[in-house]
Design an enzyme around this catalytic site. Sequence first.
Site, mmCIF file in Angstrom:
data_model
loop_
_atom_site.group_PDB
_atom_site.id
_atom_site.type_symbol
_atom_site.label_atom_id
_atom_site.label_comp_id
_atom_site.label_asym_id
_atom_site.label_seq_id
_atom_site.Cartn_x
_atom_site.Cartn_y
_atom_site.Cartn_z
ATOM 1 N N GLN A 99 0.842 -1.199 0.000
ATOM 2 C CA GLN A 99 0.000 0.000 0.000
ATOM 3 C C GLN A 99 0.873 1.242 0.000
ATOM 4 O O GLN A 99 0.375 2.349 -0.085
ATOM 5 C CB GLN A 99 -0.872 0.027 1.263
ATOM 6 C CG GLN A 99 -1.844 -1.125 1.355
ATOM 7 C CD GLN A 99 -2.429 -1.213 2.759
ATOM 8 O OE1 GLN A 99 -3.406 -0.558 3.092
ATOM 9 N NE2 GLN A 99 -1.815 -2.021 3.596
ATOM 10 N N VAL A 101 3.500 4.085 -1.194
ATOM 11 C CA VAL A 101 3.740 4.764 -2.461
ATOM 12 C C VAL A 101 5.191 5.242 -2.554
ATOM 13 O O VAL A 101 5.586 5.906 -3.491
ATOM 14 C CB VAL A 101 2.788 5.979 -2.619
ATOM 15 C CG1 VAL A 101 1.338 5.523 -2.639
ATOM 16 C CG2 VAL A 101 3.015 7.035 -1.530
ATOM 17 N N HIS A 117 -1.543 1.477 -4.269
ATOM 18 C CA HIS A 117 -1.873 2.907 -4.194
ATOM 19 C C HIS A 117 -0.966 3.750 -5.075
ATOM 20 O O HIS A 117 -0.936 4.970 -4.935
ATOM 21 C CB HIS A 117 -1.829 3.378 -2.738
ATOM 22 C CG HIS A 117 -2.853 2.699 -1.874
ATOM 23 N ND1 HIS A 117 -2.835 2.724 -0.505
ATOM 24 C CD2 HIS A 117 -3.944 1.962 -2.213
ATOM 25 C CE1 HIS A 117 -3.869 2.023 -0.028
ATOM 26 N NE2 HIS A 117 -4.540 1.546 -1.040
ATOM 27 N N CYS A 128 -4.646 12.405 -20.442
ATOM 28 C CA CYS A 128 -4.305 11.353 -21.420
ATOM 29 C C CYS A 128 -3.653 10.148 -20.754
ATOM 30 O O CYS A 128 -3.306 9.186 -21.432
ATOM 31 C CB CYS A 128 -3.425 11.913 -22.525
ATOM 32 S SG CYS A 128 -1.730 12.231 -22.024
ATOM 33 N N CYS A 146 1.326 18.238 -18.597
ATOM 34 C CA CYS A 146 1.666 17.079 -19.426
ATOM 35 C C CYS A 146 2.426 17.510 -20.685
ATOM 36 O O CYS A 146 2.009 18.439 -21.377
ATOM 37 C CB CYS A 146 0.381 16.350 -19.816
ATOM 38 S SG CYS A 146 0.634 14.977 -20.944
ATOM 39 N N CYS A 149 -0.150 16.527 -23.806
ATOM 40 C CA CYS A 149 -1.432 17.200 -24.083
ATOM 41 C C CYS A 149 -1.616 18.500 -23.302
ATOM 42 O O CYS A 149 -2.620 19.187 -23.478
ATOM 43 C CB CYS A 149 -2.601 16.236 -23.829
ATOM 44 S SG CYS A 149 -2.975 16.018 -22.082
ATOM 45 N N THR A 187 0.617 -2.992 8.493
ATOM 46 C CA THR A 187 -0.555 -2.242 8.036
ATOM 47 C C THR A 187 -1.629 -2.287 9.116
ATOM 48 O O THR A 187 -1.799 -3.307 9.782
ATOM 49 C CB THR A 187 -1.086 -2.753 6.673
ATOM 50 O OG1 THR A 187 -2.403 -2.222 6.451
ATOM 51 C CG2 THR A 187 -1.113 -4.256 6.583
HETATM 52 P P1 NAD Z 1 -1.174 2.871 8.812
HETATM 53 O O1 NAD Z 1 -0.376 4.134 9.072
HETATM 54 O O2 NAD Z 1 -2.630 2.955 8.886
HETATM 55 O O3 NAD Z 1 -0.679 1.718 9.808
HETATM 56 C C1 NAD Z 1 0.690 1.462 10.002
HETATM 57 C C2 NAD Z 1 0.804 0.193 10.827
HETATM 58 O O4 NAD Z 1 2.169 -0.124 10.934
HETATM 59 C C3 NAD Z 1 0.250 0.322 12.248
HETATM 60 O O5 NAD Z 1 -0.635 -0.754 12.490
HETATM 61 C C4 NAD Z 1 1.500 0.211 13.125
HETATM 62 O O6 NAD Z 1 1.250 -0.480 14.337
HETATM 63 C C5 NAD Z 1 2.424 -0.582 12.247
HETATM 64 N N1 NAD Z 1 3.856 -0.376 12.494
HETATM 65 C C6 NAD Z 1 4.482 0.709 12.982
HETATM 66 N N2 NAD Z 1 5.803 0.493 13.040
HETATM 67 C C7 NAD Z 1 6.020 -0.754 12.559
HETATM 68 C C8 NAD Z 1 7.174 -1.552 12.347
HETATM 69 N N3 NAD Z 1 8.405 -1.101 12.637
HETATM 70 N N4 NAD Z 1 7.000 -2.801 11.847
HETATM 71 C C9 NAD Z 1 5.780 -3.275 11.540
HETATM 72 N N5 NAD Z 1 4.656 -2.573 11.727
HETATM 73 C C10 NAD Z 1 4.776 -1.315 12.223
HETATM 74 O O7 NAD Z 1 -0.641 2.345 7.413
HETATM 75 P P2 NAD Z 1 -1.384 1.544 6.265
HETATM 76 O O8 NAD Z 1 -2.193 0.437 6.836
HETATM 77 O O9 NAD Z 1 -0.329 1.250 5.260
HETATM 78 O O10 NAD Z 1 -2.405 2.602 5.640
HETATM 79 C C11 NAD Z 1 -1.946 3.907 5.428
HETATM 80 C C12 NAD Z 1 -2.360 4.520 4.119
HETATM 81 O O11 NAD Z 1 -1.567 5.700 3.905
HETATM 82 C C13 NAD Z 1 -2.104 3.663 2.932
HETATM 83 O O12 NAD Z 1 -3.141 3.897 2.062
HETATM 84 C C14 NAD Z 1 -0.793 4.169 2.339
HETATM 85 O O13 NAD Z 1 -0.887 4.226 0.918
HETATM 86 C C15 NAD Z 1 -0.654 5.578 2.838
HETATM 87 N N6 NAD Z 1 0.697 5.897 3.366
HETATM 88 C C16 NAD Z 1 1.811 5.463 2.704
HETATM 89 C C17 NAD Z 1 3.073 5.716 3.228
HETATM 90 C C18 NAD Z 1 4.284 5.225 2.485
HETATM 91 O O14 NAD Z 1 4.262 5.126 1.261
HETATM 92 N N7 NAD Z 1 5.366 4.876 3.195
HETATM 93 C C19 NAD Z 1 3.219 6.413 4.414
HETATM 94 C C20 NAD Z 1 2.054 6.844 5.070
HETATM 95 C C21 NAD Z 1 0.805 6.559 4.529
HETATM 96 ZN ZN ZN Z 2 -1.618 14.341 -21.137
#
Ligand code: NAD
Ligand code: ZN
Length: 245
Positions: A99, A101, A117, A128, A146, A149, A187
């Site tokens: 999840q 990015v 995501h 486009c 872009c 376009c 997650t």
């Molecule tokens: P979340 O922030 O909702 O949950 C993070 C989870 O990670 C928590 O349950 C926490 O207890 C756990 N955690 C914390 N430290 C940890 C570790 N060292 N090892 C293992 N687990 C640990 O994250 P989510 O469920 O990924 O949802 C967040 C949303 O926000 C997603 O849609 C994501 O795309 C986006 N997001 C992405 C990033 C990124 O790309 N790094 C950062 C923040 C949010």
């Molecule tokens: Zn375009």
Amino acid sequence: MFSEKLITRLKNAYTVTVLTGAGVSAESGVPTFRGKDGLWNNHSVEKLATLEALEKEPDLFWQFYKWRRELLKDIRPNLGHYALVDCENYFEEFTLITQNVDNLHTKAGSANPIELHGNITKNRCTNCNDLTPVNCIEEEKEVPKCNKCGSLIKPDIILFGEALSQPVLGKAQEAAAVCEVFISIGTSALVEPAASLPYIAKGNGAYLVEINPEKTPLTENVDEAVHLASSEALTNLVIILDRLR
Ligand code: NAD
Ligand code: ZN
């Protein structure tokens, strides 16, 4: 740390699927934008990270994303990301769904992670659909457009209110359905449709494992919960896999 049952399952497994979330990148220092970090210069991220914000206030939208890209520039994968690269060597089919990015799985060397995501290091045209890596646009002051376009472009990520790409989600659901072991790591298991993937796996007979220092809504439904940071749990997992094969 891991049960004998899981080790036996892994020993016999042909297909393993892993789902990662923001927790896997926490040890690299990637800030989350929930909770105390949920504001950026007094703007709510839920309102900023939307197509409406891009259309109404493109300057502000791009200031935010340029800031996020700047933060990520010097961030490196951690031992958890690298352990997941190693995991590819131990199974016939190993699928990594994320999840995140932040591009850290790819930076670490994972082959073809399914990025549910999207990926913040790329740009996509809102008109486009043209996909380009981030390049000189970062130096520009104004709102990037872009090359093909002239329309507004956005980071190639799913913004709040946007639907996931159906083909990408379909691949993830398929990987969840066919695996023998499914591991959900770092997650909060709250954001749909990713949150349903572990249940798809379990419904199809997979052994369900969660790695997270904290309890989540998924915890009581898994076969095995490992309450450790992902780097520690995954490094140990690789040591075990190495002994098995
Ligand atoms: P979340 O922030 O909702 O949950 C993070 C989870 O990670 C928590 O349950 C926490 O207890 C756990 N955690 C914390 N430290 C940890 C570790 N060292 N090892 C293992 N687990 C640990 O994250 P989510 O469920 O990924 O949802 C967040 C949303 O926000 C997603 O849609 C994501 O795309 C986006 N997001 C992405 C990033 C990124 O790309 N790094 C950062 C923040 C949010
Ligand atoms: Zn375009």
